[in-house]
Design a protein around this motif. Structure first.
Motif, PDB file in Angstrom:
ATOM      1  N   PRO A 193     -35.294 -35.127 -22.594  1.00 35.26           N
ATOM      2  CA  PRO A 193     -36.600 -35.744 -22.859  1.00 35.26           C
ATOM      3  C   PRO A 193     -36.722 -36.333 -24.263  1.00 35.26           C
ATOM      4  O   PRO A 193     -37.522 -37.242 -24.491  1.00 35.26           O
ATOM      5  N   GLU A 194     -35.914 -35.845 -25.198  1.00 34.11           N
ATOM      6  CA  GLU A 194     -35.984 -36.351 -26.570  1.00 34.11           C
ATOM      7  C   GLU A 194     -35.024 -37.522 -26.790  1.00 34.11           C
ATOM      8  O   GLU A 194     -35.200 -38.298 -27.731  1.00 34.11           O
ATOM      9  N   GLN A 195     -33.991 -37.622 -25.940  1.00 31.62           N
ATOM     10  CA  GLN A 195     -33.026 -38.719 -26.031  1.00 31.62           C
ATOM     11  C   GLN A 195     -32.725 -39.203 -24.613  1.00 31.62           C
ATOM     12  O   GLN A 195     -31.799 -38.696 -23.976  1.00 31.62           O
ATOM     13  N   PRO A 196     -33.495 -40.122 -24.070  1.00 32.92           N
ATOM     14  CA  PRO A 196     -33.395 -40.523 -22.661  1.00 32.92           C
ATOM     15  C   PRO A 196     -32.009 -41.003 -22.218  1.00 32.92           C
ATOM     16  O   PRO A 196     -31.692 -40.939 -21.035  1.00 32.92           O
ATOM     17  N   HIS A 197     -31.191 -41.498 -23.164  1.00 38.09           N
ATOM     18  CA  HIS A 197     -29.862 -41.979 -22.791  1.00 38.09           C
ATOM     19  C   HIS A 197     -28.848 -40.847 -22.708  1.00 38.09           C
ATOM     20  O   HIS A 197     -27.716 -41.046 -22.267  1.00 38.09           O
ATOM     21  N   GLY A 249     -12.903 -37.092 -28.343  1.00 41.86           N
ATOM     22  CA  GLY A 249     -13.350 -38.456 -28.555  1.00 41.86           C
ATOM     23  C   GLY A 249     -14.753 -38.751 -28.075  1.00 41.86           C
ATOM     24  O   GLY A 249     -15.229 -39.880 -28.215  1.00 41.86           O
ATOM     25  N   ASP A 250     -15.432 -37.760 -27.520  1.00 39.38           N
ATOM     26  CA  ASP A 250     -16.780 -37.970 -26.986  1.00 39.38           C
ATOM     27  C   ASP A 250     -17.821 -37.597 -28.044  1.00 39.38           C
ATOM     28  O   ASP A 250     -18.245 -36.449 -28.136  1.00 39.38           O
ATOM     29  N   LYS A 251     -18.242 -38.570 -28.831  1.00 43.57           N
ATOM     30  CA  LYS A 251     -19.165 -38.301 -29.935  1.00 43.57           C
ATOM     31  C   LYS A 251     -20.564 -37.939 -29.452  1.00 43.57           C
ATOM     32  O   LYS A 251     -21.295 -37.229 -30.137  1.00 43.57           O
ATOM     33  N   MET A 252     -20.942 -38.406 -28.272  1.00 45.49           N
ATOM     34  CA  MET A 252     -22.286 -38.121 -27.772  1.00 45.49           C
ATOM     35  C   MET A 252     -22.450 -36.650 -27.394  1.00 45.49           C
ATOM     36  O   MET A 252     -23.520 -36.072 -27.582  1.00 45.49           O
ATOM     37  N   TYR A 253     -21.388 -36.031 -26.871  1.00 42.98           N
ATOM     38  CA  TYR A 253     -21.514 -34.663 -26.364  1.00 42.98           C
ATOM     39  C   TYR A 253     -20.620 -33.665 -27.108  1.00 42.98           C
ATOM     40  O   TYR A 253     -20.228 -32.648 -26.553  1.00 42.98           O
ATOM     41  N   THR A 254     -20.296 -33.954 -28.354  1.00 43.85           N
ATOM     42  CA  THR A 254     -19.454 -33.049 -29.108  1.00 43.85           C
ATOM     43  C   THR A 254     -20.215 -31.782 -29.496  1.00 43.85           C
ATOM     44  O   THR A 254     -21.435 -31.695 -29.317  1.00 43.85           O
ATOM     45  N   LEU A 255     -19.511 -30.780 -30.008  1.00 41.51           N
ATOM     46  CA  LEU A 255     -20.104 -29.539 -30.485  1.00 41.51           C
ATOM     47  C   LEU A 255     -19.672 -29.319 -31.939  1.00 41.51           C
ATOM     48  O   LEU A 255     -18.547 -29.658 -32.316  1.00 41.51           O
ATOM     49  N   PRO A 256     -20.555 -28.731 -32.778  1.00 41.74           N
ATOM     50  CA  PRO A 256     -20.263 -28.566 -34.218  1.00 41.74           C
ATOM     51  C   PRO A 256     -18.957 -27.827 -34.500  1.00 41.74           C
ATOM     52  O   PRO A 256     -18.262 -28.145 -35.468  1.00 41.74           O
ATOM     53  N   GLN A 257     -18.602 -26.836 -33.688  1.00 41.81           N
ATOM     54  CA  GLN A 257     -17.412 -26.031 -33.980  1.00 41.81           C
ATOM     55  C   GLN A 257     -16.101 -26.810 -33.861  1.00 41.81           C
ATOM     56  O   GLN A 257     -15.045 -26.316 -34.283  1.00 41.81           O
ATOM     57  N   PHE A 258     -16.169 -28.012 -33.319  1.00 44.51           N
ATOM     58  CA  PHE A 258     -14.941 -28.795 -33.177  1.00 44.51           C
ATOM     59  C   PHE A 258     -14.907 -29.994 -34.129  1.00 44.51           C
ATOM     60  O   PHE A 258     -14.063 -30.890 -33.980  1.00 44.51           O
ATOM     61  N   GLU A 259     -15.795 -30.005 -35.120  1.00 44.74           N
ATOM     62  CA  GLU A 259     -15.871 -31.151 -36.031  1.00 44.74           C
ATOM     63  C   GLU A 259     -14.581 -31.349 -36.812  1.00 44.74           C
ATOM     64  O   GLU A 259     -14.110 -32.472 -36.988  1.00 44.74           O
TER      65      GLU A 259
END
Length: 313
Positions: A193-197, A249-259
């Motif tokens: 709901p906060e990011q429709p895409h 390579g998926d920047k939209m759905y990444t998680l902080p622990q894998f930065e």
């Protein structure tokens, strides 16, 4: 008026006396919507070379033909571009799609799509077909793409998808050590709901089922085989993130622990998109009625990624 190649059915002995409508809907599986459309065509439904109404009875040995008027995609501009054709016949075109290219023109993006290349390819062959992708792949996803060459074929494969009879298998590289060698993810998916895409797993979302199996485990990532029961937008990307293993390579759905690992991957220069590939597509061919499968090998960038991960392990 030009037509696609006719769909032919020879009435067997056990269907002697059936209504033509029954043969069309129960044996050839023509939908009501498509049947209504074909009936309006001058030579749409023929029995032994003669136009017939669908309420007549058929005899054993009758040759039933369905003809659909040939179409073209007048709103799609032809463009000469490379196409990786895995298979083509009178009903289907199967491609291995490159990453970075979208399937269909959108507002403001009218060229450099799969559709432009396919329309040009058919134009050069002298074929009249409307561009009808049976399914779609994200812009950055590579792999097998199925395009129907007439409305009957599109309907047939689409209905197989609805009945979960189509086998869609993907290969993905995901972050982390996957504890369970195989599993099923069933989290419902809907828009954030906060990011429709963006899509998220939420109790109020639409049912989504993803199966996975680890093919190879590396030091900080894994190659997994994935197959779907549903086809929600971003389903694989969302579900793999949900279990703690987002795609490389998926920047939209990444998680902080894998930065940190993601920064190392970016510095390597071997991947510039999400590591997802539509590896295999299987279904019952609408023309032959036989099970058929098409496969696309890993493209160059994912093969390079595979080597990089092996060297780091």
């Amino acid at each position: 008026m030009s037509y696609y190649e006719p769909l032919v059915y020879i009435v067997p002995e056990e269907e002697e006396g059936f209504l033509l409508k029954t043969v069309l809907q129960k044996r050839l599986m023509v939908s009501r919507k498509l049947l209504s459309r074909i009936k309006l065509t001058e030579q749409g439904i023929m029995v032994n070379g003669e136009r017939k109404y669908i309420n007549v009875k058929v005899n054993a040995g009758d040759r039933v033909e369905i003809r659909m008027e040939a179409e073209v995609s007048e709103d799609i501009l032809p463009q000469d571009m490379p196409l990786h054709i895995l298979h083509e016949d009178e009903q289907l075109l199967i491609l291995a799609k490159d990453a970075g290219i979208i399937v269909h023109p959108t507002h403001g993006h009218y060229m450099n799509t799969i559709a432009n290349g396919v329309v040009y390819h058919w134009q050069q062959m002298g074929v009249s077909c409307r561009f009808r992708p049976v399914h779609r792949l994200d812009q950055e996803t590579s792999g097998v793409l199925c395009i129907a060459k007439n409305p009957y074929v599109h309907q047939q494969i689409s209905e197989q998808m609805i009945r979960h009879e189509v086998k869609k298998e993907y290969l993905a590289f995901v972050w982390g050590t996957v504890a369970e060698p195989k599993g099923t993810i069933t989290g419902p998916i809907d828009r954030d709901p906060e990011q429709p895409h963006v899509r998220i797993v939420t109790p109020d979302g639409y049912s989504a089922v993803t199966h996975y199996e680890v093919v190879e485990q590396f030091a900080s990532a894994a190659l997994v085989r994935i197959w779907l029961e549903t086809g929600r937008t971003h389903q694989i990307r969302v579900h793999m993130r949900h279990i703690g293993h987002p795609l490389l390579g998926d920047k939209m759905y990444t998680l902080p622990q894998f930065e940190a690992e993601a920064e190392g991957l970016e510095a390597s220069g071997c991947l510039s998109r999400q590591a997802l590939h539509a590896h295999r597509l299987g279904f019952q061919h609408p023309g032959t009625r036989e099970w058929t499968e098409y496969r696309a090998p890993l493209p160059g960038d994912l093969s390079e990624l595979h080597r990089w991960l092996q060297e780091k392990s």
